[in-house]
Design an enzyme around this catalytic site. Structure first.
Site, short mmCIF file in Angstrom:
data_model
loop_
_atom_site.label_atom_id
_atom_site.label_comp_id
_atom_site.label_asym_id
_atom_site.label_seq_id
_atom_site.Cartn_x
_atom_site.Cartn_y
_atom_site.Cartn_z
N MET A 90 0.92 -1.19 0.23
CA MET A 90 0.09 0.01 -0.01
C MET A 90 0.87 1.38 0.16
O MET A 90 0.68 2.22 0.67
CB MET A 90 -0.97 0.04 1.20
CG MET A 90 -1.88 -1.26 1.28
SD MET A 90 -2.58 -1.50 -0.18
CE MET A 90 -4.34 -0.77 -0.06
N HIS A 109 -4.42 -5.17 -8.49
CA HIS A 109 -5.36 -4.21 -7.94
C HIS A 109 -6.75 -4.56 -8.05
O HIS A 109 -7.21 -5.33 -8.83
CB HIS A 109 -5.14 -2.90 -8.82
CG HIS A 109 -6.11 -1.71 -8.21
ND1 HIS A 109 -5.87 -0.92 -7.07
CD2 HIS A 109 -7.36 -1.42 -8.50
CE1 HIS A 109 -6.83 -0.23 -6.65
NE2 HIS A 109 -7.77 -0.42 -7.67
C1 GAR Z 1 -5.56 -7.37 -2.38
O1 GAR Z 1 -7.00 -7.20 -2.46
C2 GAR Z 1 -4.87 -6.44 -3.36
O2 GAR Z 1 -5.66 -6.34 -4.54
C3 GAR Z 1 -5.03 -5.12 -2.88
O3 GAR Z 1 -4.77 -5.39 -1.17
C4 GAR Z 1 -5.25 -6.67 -0.84
C5 GAR Z 1 -4.20 -7.31 -0.54
O4 GAR Z 1 -4.33 -8.72 0.23
N1 GAR Z 1 -4.05 -4.07 -3.13
C6 GAR Z 1 -4.32 -2.88 -3.37
O5 GAR Z 1 -5.45 -2.37 -3.06
C7 GAR Z 1 -3.43 -2.05 -3.99
N2 GAR Z 1 -3.88 -0.67 -4.37
P1 GAR Z 1 -3.42 -9.66 0.49
O6 GAR Z 1 -2.53 -8.90 1.35
O7 GAR Z 1 -4.17 -10.66 1.20
O8 GAR Z 1 -2.80 -10.16 -0.56
#
Ligand code: GAR
Length: 207
Positions: A90, A109
């Site tokens: 993030m 994303h």
């Molecule tokens: C996921 O949904 C990913 O797409 C999102 O954060 C989550 C992480 O989940 N990414 C973003 O929003 C980037 N802007 P995880 O840590 O369980 O893989």
């Protein structure tokens, strides 16, 4: 076989999907290092369980984004990483990182870009009232969630969905899509055609 450097900030379920695909031999890659900007990220525990080196790089200790990225690049280089995967990372990355791995930084994303970029994709999708959402795997460029699209997957949004239930449904397809794209990278099938006359760059995935 490609060496991946995976950047995370949270639970790391996409990281886990990468580990699982490597284990199942559907992804010909090695996770060389996992880097988190959050000490408490659960993904770090997943990496330790998989016996993969981990690094916590605290963004608060750096004066600006570029110097944080420079420290991250040092770790990635130390581990001889070929491709960088932003898997729930993030932070906005700078040219310092992008120029060190040209066309080799991938982000996942949780929306169908170019709809709903930024940190609140599910909230924004629900608020807009869309009937489908999904996820996008794309190469990272200097913008926020603007880079050339590699692949997308779709999920239906139901009447009763809220941010949490939509996030769950989208994560399910993220876990299929990200390892599949990384396998295309491992097979050397991804190339980038620069945009001519101000057009967007596009990726080509050879059959
Ligand atoms: C996921 O949904 C990913 O797409 C999102 O954060 C989550 C992480 O989940 N990414 C973003 O929003 C980037 N802007 P995880 O840590 O369980 O893989």
């Amino acid at each position: 076989m490609i060496k991946l450097g995976v950047l995370i900030s949270g639970s790391g379920t996409n990281l886990q999907a990468i580990f699982d695909s490597i284990e199942k031999k559907t992804l010909d890659a090695e996770v060389a290092v996992v880097i988190s900007n959050k000490a408490e990220a659960v993904g770090l525990e997943r990496a330790k369980k998989a016996a993969v080196p981990t690094h916590f790089v605290d963004h608060k200790k750096f004066a600006d984004r570029a110097s944080f990225d420079s420290a991250v690049v040092d770790v990635l280089r130390d581990h001889k990483v070929d491709w960088v995967v932003l898997a729930g990372f993030m932070r906005i990355v700078t040219p310092m990182l992008l120029d060190s791995f040209p066309n080799r930084v991938v982000n996942i994303h949780p929306s169908l870009l170019p709809a709903f970029p930024g940190a609140h994709a599910h909230r924004d999708a629900i608020a807009y009232g869309v009937k489908i959402s999904g996820c996008t795997v794309h190469l990272v460029d200097a913008g926020t969630d603007t880079g050339p699209i590699l692949a997308q997957a779709v999920v239906p949004v139901s009447e009763g969905d809220d941010e949490a239930s939509l996030a769950q449904k989208v994560l399910y397809v993220e876990h299929q899509l990200l390892p599949r794209v990384l396998q295309q990278a491992a097979e050397g099938r991804i190339s980038v055609e620069p945009g001519k006359d101000g057009e967007r760059a596009r990726v080509r995935i050879r059959a």
